[in-house]
Design an enzyme around this catalytic site. Structure first.
Site, PDB file in Angstrom:
ATOM      1  N   CYS A   1       0.727  -1.247   0.023  1.00  0.00           N
ATOM      2  CA  CYS A   1       0.038   0.030   0.095  1.00  0.00           C
ATOM      3  C   CYS A   1       0.874   1.258   0.028  1.00  0.00           C
ATOM      4  O   CYS A   1       0.573   2.297  -0.766  1.00  0.00           O
ATOM      5  CB  CYS A   1      -0.914   0.023   1.393  1.00  0.00           C
TER       6      CYS A   1
ATOM      7  N   ASP B   1      -2.787  -3.719   7.452  1.00  0.00           N
ATOM      8  CA  ASP B   1      -3.994  -4.531   8.005  1.00  0.00           C
ATOM      9  C   ASP B   1      -4.072  -6.114   7.228  1.00  0.00           C
ATOM     10  O   ASP B   1      -4.296  -6.902   8.011  1.00  0.00           O
ATOM     11  CB  ASP B   1      -5.319  -3.826   7.811  1.00  0.00           C
TER      12      ASP B   1
ATOM     13  N   CYS C   1      -2.593   3.706   3.083  1.00  0.00           N
ATOM     14  CA  CYS C   1      -3.538   2.573   3.744  1.00  0.00           C
ATOM     15  C   CYS C   1      -4.496   2.930   4.560  1.00  0.00           C
ATOM     16  O   CYS C   1      -4.785   3.974   5.090  1.00  0.00           O
ATOM     17  CB  CYS C   1      -2.324   1.361   4.279  1.00  0.00           C
ATOM     18  N   ASP C   2      -5.150   1.846   5.457  1.00  0.00           N
ATOM     19  CA  ASP C   2      -6.242   2.187   6.043  1.00  0.00           C
ATOM     20  C   ASP C   2      -6.363   3.026   7.150  1.00  0.00           C
ATOM     21  O   ASP C   2      -6.961   3.840   7.477  1.00  0.00           O
ATOM     22  CB  ASP C   2      -6.651   0.660   6.685  1.00  0.00           C
ATOM     23  N   LYS C   3      -4.763   2.931   8.142  1.00  0.00           N
ATOM     24  CA  LYS C   3      -4.822   3.898   9.047  1.00  0.00           C
ATOM     25  C   LYS C   3      -4.168   5.187   8.787  1.00  0.00           C
ATOM     26  O   LYS C   3      -3.912   6.143   9.707  1.00  0.00           O
ATOM     27  CB  LYS C   3      -4.258   3.115  10.424  1.00  0.00           C
TER      28      LYS C   3
ATOM     29  N   CYS D   1      -5.318  -1.982  -1.372  1.00  0.00           N
ATOM     30  CA  CYS D   1      -6.242  -3.349  -1.917  1.00  0.00           C
ATOM     31  C   CYS D   1      -7.226  -2.667  -2.720  1.00  0.00           C
ATOM     32  O   CYS D   1      -7.753  -1.434  -2.338  1.00  0.00           O
ATOM     33  CB  CYS D   1      -6.829  -3.838  -0.722  1.00  0.00           C
TER      34      CYS D   1
ATOM     35  N   GLU E   1      -9.636  -6.275  13.356  1.00  0.00           N
ATOM     36  CA  GLU E   1     -10.571  -6.585  12.206  1.00  0.00           C
ATOM     37  C   GLU E   1     -10.705  -8.087  12.333  1.00  0.00           C
ATOM     38  O   GLU E   1      -9.819  -8.617  12.522  1.00  0.00           O
ATOM     39  CB  GLU E   1     -10.167  -5.850  11.058  1.00  0.00           C
TER      40      GLU E   1
ATOM     41  N   SER F   1     -12.982  -5.337   8.408  1.00  0.00           N
ATOM     42  CA  SER F   1     -12.253  -4.799   7.198  1.00  0.00           C
ATOM     43  C   SER F   1     -13.139  -4.278   6.239  1.00  0.00           C
ATOM     44  O   SER F   1     -14.247  -4.716   6.229  1.00  0.00           O
ATOM     45  CB  SER F   1     -11.331  -6.107   6.643  1.00  0.00           C
TER      46      SER F   1
END
Length: 561
Positions: free
Chosen positions: A52, A84, A125-127, A201, A451, A477
């Site tokens: 990512c 993640d 990415c996610d965070k 992703c 998650e 997720s």
């Protein structure tokens, strides 16, 4: 308008008494001329651990080139990033949500310590996405967020059918393998093909959810986040971001000018219209708090309930982020919503143009099938619902995109951690109609609110996705699909009702009524409460112990106090 005489960095660097600071900065190659220019931080979340953020070093170089050519001095620094997808289903996943706070704290520390005049945040990415924006809101200096972009979909022939793949398919393939629906060779084929290169992703999972909503929120240049990670245009967007941050400094355009109640509601509408991740609920509650704005679970539910689901994106739909970009991108989604009166069009954006002006440039690809017309949405209301009830007095979050079930009643199958639930799925001990309850995975109890994609994807892979429900005080997720309620609050670790559920109790999901209830009488629940005691904390020292001691309820965004 900021002039050269009132830059924050000038008070930091000018005068005889600041000679030691200048001497140390000159040791890095900076000159007197460099130190007279605006100092622009480049907050980079680059890492070699995962795709990512893997490519962000190259983007940083182009951002710095843009800053220099526009008359500023770029100063790059790094912060942490947790993948993640890599840590999912392990103890390492406890670090993910904790990292959001560490990212925000570390960028804030560098920004305040060095009196930066502006800031470009590179996230992937996610965070890292919410973390960098939380820091930008705290600092309230001119700045913007540039997302590294999505990876391309993988391609693989599975059981004679050629299909596009994302990391979601790998998790579901694990479930299929556990149910003997896929052999080891088939699993390896999916594993090897799913992630073809750098970028986040590909579905409308958490990273892409936050990135697309940032464009409509106004903190990222419209269209730039959506450019795929390995597209050459991404480097051009990075250089343009360097130019843009210098314009923001000259205009003194701060995050507090862009982050308003109206722009937050726009962002929530973007999440709902694209079937985005339930994690966006946590993140926007936290972003609102850092911005000094009021935002509640009820506000999120209200916006989502009035917003149609327009984008046919994975995990519940057919397409991936690169398909959305080719179809017309976030601009097209925003234009649809504006046409329906579902966005505040006159809010400012980081480019200096209003959201309405940005959307005028939308270019819809003929015959595209990714973004539906307003008159024929995938669903009349958006992808998020907030459920309350005897099991979730403070609220829980449900994604309603990607499944049709709005009611479910079944016996509780209770697990004290994610691993035990995953083992039960893999060994065939979960049956149609069951309600899987995973507890002690909340912000404090986890700690870190893991998650549950390993479990939810295993259920789907085992063919139980349409017949089983799940609830947890942990989270999901963005790739999760099915009737799954997360963020159940209060969490088990503080004695919330989820801690009192027993094997076989009837759990009732009623999405239209926004209810999540336990069919157990009040007197019996009180008897159980009197007998309950808090488990010993998993960590007594270090960052996890510190986080557990300071984190608030998921209903407040799992912020730290």
């Amino acid at each position: 308008m900021t002039s050269d005489t009132n830059l924050r960095s000038h008070a930091f660097l000018r005068g005889d008494h600041r000679a030691p600071a200048r001497a140390m900065l000159k040791a890095t190659g900076l000159t007197d001329e460099d130190l007279r220019k605006p100092l622009i931080g480049i907050a980079n979340t680059w890492t070699e651990i995962g795709p990512c953020n893997f490519h962000l070093r190259a983007l940083a170089e182009r951002v710095k080139a843009g800053v220099r050519s526009a008359g500023g001095t770029p100063l790059e620094f790094n912060t942490v990033s947790i993948s993640d997808g890599i840590t999912m289903g392990t103890e390492g996943m406890r670090a993910s949500l904790v990292s959001r706070e560490v990212i925000a704290d570390s960028i804030e520390l560098v920004g305040r310590a060095n009196a930066l005049d502006g800031l470009v945040c590179l996230s992937g990415c996610d965070k890292t996405n919410p973390g960098v924006l939380m820091a930008l809101a705290r600092l309230d200096i001119p700045g913007l967020v540039l997302y590294g972009g999505s990876t391309a979909p993988g391609h693989c022939e599975v059981e004679g059918v050629e299909k596009d793949l994302t990391i979601q398919d790998v998790f579901e393939a694990v479930g299929a393998r556990g149910a003997d629906k896929l052999d080891a060779c088939g699993l390896l084929k999916v594993e090897n093909a799913a992630c073809p290169g750098a970028g986040a992703c590909g579905g409308q999972f958490t990273a892409n959810t936050m990135a697309t909503s940032f464009e409509i929120l106004g903190v990222s240049p419209m269209g730039d986040n959506s450019i795929p990670a390995e597209d050459p245009r991404k480097l051009e967007a990075a250089e343009a971001a360097g130019h843009l941050v210098m314009d923001l400094v000259r205009r003194d355009c701060r995050p507090s000018h862009l982050l308003t109640r109206e722009s937050l509601e726009n962002a929530i509408a973007a999440v709902a219209a694209t079937g985005g991740s339930t994690n966006a609920v946590l993140h926007y509650l936290a972003i609102a708090r850092e911005s000094g704005l009021a935002l509640s679970l009820e506000d999120i539910d209200r916006v989502s309930s009035h917003t149609p689901l327009l984008a046919d994106l994975k995990p519940g739909g057919r397409f991936v982020a690169t398909d959305l970009e080719r179809a017309g991108g976030v601009r097209l989604v925003a234009r649809r919503l504006l046409e329906g009166g579902l966005l505040h069009g006159d809010v400012p954006t980081v480019t200096g143009r209003s959201l309405r002006e940005e959307v005028e440039a939308a270019d819809e690809t003929p015959a595209q099938m990714v973004v539906r017309p307003l008159a024929s949405p995938l669903k009349a209301s958006g992808g998020l619902a907030i459920l309350r009830g005897s099991l979730a007095p403070e609220g829980s979050v449900l994604k309603v995109a990607g499944h049709e079930r709005l009611h479910h009643s079944g016996p509780a199958r209770v697990f004290e951690c994610e691993e035990h639930a995953f083992a039960a799925v893999q060994s065939g001990r979960i049956e149609p109609g069951d309600v899987v309850v995973i507890r002690y995975e909340g912000p404090k109890g986890g700690p870190g609110m893991r998650e549950m994609l390993a479990v939810t994807a295993a259920l789907v892979g085992a063919g139980l996705g349409e017949s089983v429900a799940l609830l947890t005080d942990g989270r999901f997720s963005g790739a999760t699909k099915g009737l799954m309620a997360g963020h159940v609050s209060p969490e088990a670790a503080v004695g919330g009702p989820i801690a009192l559920v027993r094997e076989g109790d009837t759990v009732i999901f009623d999405v239209p009524s926004r209810r999540l209830d336990l069919a157990v009488g009040a007197a019996e629940l009180e008897r159980r409460r009197q007998a309950w005691f808090a488990p010993a904390p998993r960590f007594r020292l270090g960052v996890f112990a510190k986080y557990a001691a300071t984190v608030a309820s998921a209903a407040e965004g799992a912020i730290t106090r």
